[in-house]
Design a protein around this motif. Sequence first.
Motif, PDB file in Angstrom:
ATOM      1  N   GLU A  25       0.800  -1.100   0.019  1.00  0.00           N
ATOM      2  CA  GLU A  25      -0.067   0.081  -0.046  1.00  0.00           C
ATOM      3  C   GLU A  25       0.798   1.325  -0.062  1.00  0.00           C
ATOM      4  N   ARG A  29       1.144   4.233  -2.886  1.00  0.00           N
ATOM      5  CA  ARG A  29       0.607   5.457  -2.582  1.00  0.00           C
ATOM      6  C   ARG A  29       1.870   6.289  -2.957  1.00  0.00           C
ATOM      7  N   GLU A  30       3.012   6.017  -2.577  1.00  0.00           N
ATOM      8  CA  GLU A  30       4.082   6.910  -2.838  1.00  0.00           C
ATOM      9  C   GLU A  30       4.338   7.190  -4.348  1.00  0.00           C
ATOM     10  N   ILE A  32       1.960   7.558  -6.883  1.00  0.00           N
ATOM     11  CA  ILE A  32       1.021   8.417  -7.577  1.00  0.00           C
ATOM     12  C   ILE A  32       0.906   9.638  -6.816  1.00  0.00           C
ATOM     13  N   GLN A  33       0.963  10.699  -7.744  1.00  0.00           N
ATOM     14  CA  GLN A  33       0.244  12.151  -7.355  1.00  0.00           C
ATOM     15  C   GLN A  33      -0.595  12.334  -8.333  1.00  0.00           C
ATOM     16  N   VAL A  41       2.277   9.251 -12.379  1.00  0.00           N
ATOM     17  CA  VAL A  41       2.629   7.700 -11.785  1.00  0.00           C
ATOM     18  C   VAL A  41       4.052   7.544 -11.990  1.00  0.00           C
ATOM     19  N   GLY A  69      -3.786   1.298  -2.043  1.00  0.00           N
ATOM     20  CA  GLY A  69      -2.687   2.413  -2.142  1.00  0.00           C
ATOM     21  C   GLY A  69      -3.157   3.564  -3.242  1.00  0.00           C
ATOM     22  N   VAL A  70      -3.831   2.694  -4.382  1.00  0.00           N
ATOM     23  CA  VAL A  70      -4.374   3.579  -5.423  1.00  0.00           C
ATOM     24  C   VAL A  70      -5.496   4.214  -4.849  1.00  0.00           C
ATOM     25  N   ALA A  73      -4.151   7.126  -2.649  1.00  0.00           N
ATOM     26  CA  ALA A  73      -3.716   8.317  -3.396  1.00  0.00           C
ATOM     27  C   ALA A  73      -4.527   9.181  -4.167  1.00  0.00           C
ATOM     28  N   SER A  77      -9.872  13.384  -4.891  1.00  0.00           N
ATOM     29  CA  SER A  77      -9.646  13.821  -6.150  1.00  0.00           C
ATOM     30  C   SER A  77     -10.929  13.740  -7.202  1.00  0.00           C
ATOM     31  N   GLU A  80     -11.177  10.320  -8.641  1.00  0.00           N
ATOM     32  CA  GLU A  80     -11.449   9.233  -7.805  1.00  0.00           C
ATOM     33  C   GLU A  80     -13.014   8.635  -7.991  1.00  0.00           C
TER      34      GLU A  80
END
Length: 452
Positions: A25, A29-30, A32-33, A41, A69-70, A73, A77, A80
């Motif tokens: 996770e 998470r790290e 994706i911005q 990505v 994790g997706v 992230a 938004s 989402e």
Amino acid sequence: MSEASSASERALQIWKAGVKAVDSEALVREAIQITDHRLTVCGHSISLQGHENLLVVGAGKAGSGMAAGVEAALDGSLLEQRTSGWVNVPADCVRPLSHIHLYPARPASLNEPTAEGVYGSRQILQKISSLQSDDICLVLISGGGSALLPAPLPPVTLEDKQLVTRLLMSSGATIQELNCVRKQISQVKGGRLAAAATCGTLITLIISDVVGDPLDIIASGPTVVDSSTPADALEILRRFVFDPQQVPESVWSVLEAGQSSAPTQEVSGQTKVINQIIGSNATALQAAKQEAEEAGYEIVSLGSENEGTASGTGVELAELCLKIRDGASSVSKPACILSGGEPIVDLSSTQNPGKGGRNQEVVLAAMQRLWEEDLSGICILSGGTDGEDGPTDAAGGILDTQILQRAHALKIDPSLFLNDHNSYPCLAQVGGLLKTGATQTNVMDLRVALVE
């Protein structure tokens, strides 16, 4: 070092630090911005017009954590609400998520393709081939993905594929050889999943469970154009299978027909495909090294690319521990030996293989080698970072002086268990099983040996 805890507790702490560093996770998470206008990505930036849909698909033992994790992230938004997905995972990894469906594609501790897995794979194929050109597809791939993403190429049936898989595994084929054959009789492996995609951009996030992190081998490379051929698969089958009639006729016919046909896994020109590794055994090994150094150990790192046999690995670790203990090494005590990779267990060496896994066999082989030794201050731990070791509920095994003393008291003969690859009942009797449950990640095995 803490005097309050035992060597086995310290070894486990170091092992857990390695596993934590590849938490699926957190890795995703790290990676994706997201802003209202751009999705990035792993440094790959995609402009958002505000109407694209994001489809998340995938398979693997780390799939549950990766999918979570997706969602983390994307939380809050605009994208989402336009996100959906389907990821095949082991049954014990299923949990409710907001937008991505986690599907139980096989039971826990059964690393084989199932009818449920075939159904899930067909759902993924249907979804990925229904996307629009401005949609985005995120594929989540991790170890165990080959068995969790089965889609046999007709006329090959699931039963045919299972038979061939078991046959090769029991004959001592490597994961590379096994995956070569599986790719050539699949509708999704070897780049065929990406070939089915109809979106504009497809990005695959990969947690590697293969030595050397080869993209085309991890989970049989569903989004990586295959470099192997049907002829390669035929050669492997003929080398490992002495009686051709053991292999279903459908498999022979598909592979022989494939030799003369054009490749089917080429990705369409409209889809941009990006494959990105976000975690590997080296990541875990580095974190374990840092944990051990902070605890005061001198480090001996054997690297992340150790293969060979499980029993040979166990003997090598045991002998290295003895050298350090006896001052026959340049390394001084207290020392921590770290080793990653994935040795094999050749089940063909016995007619009646027992219950166990490669990590348990590593520890059992070390026990046999150290049977007459004083293990004070020595501990050997070997565990699968996914929390699974063979078809058992253990992640691996552990050996220290107390466990060896119990084995002596019970008058156990390790060689009898080792000859039959029957490590689980032996370690169960002496309290030497390492049980963690599913860890939601998978980067092969991590071994920690301490000499204090």
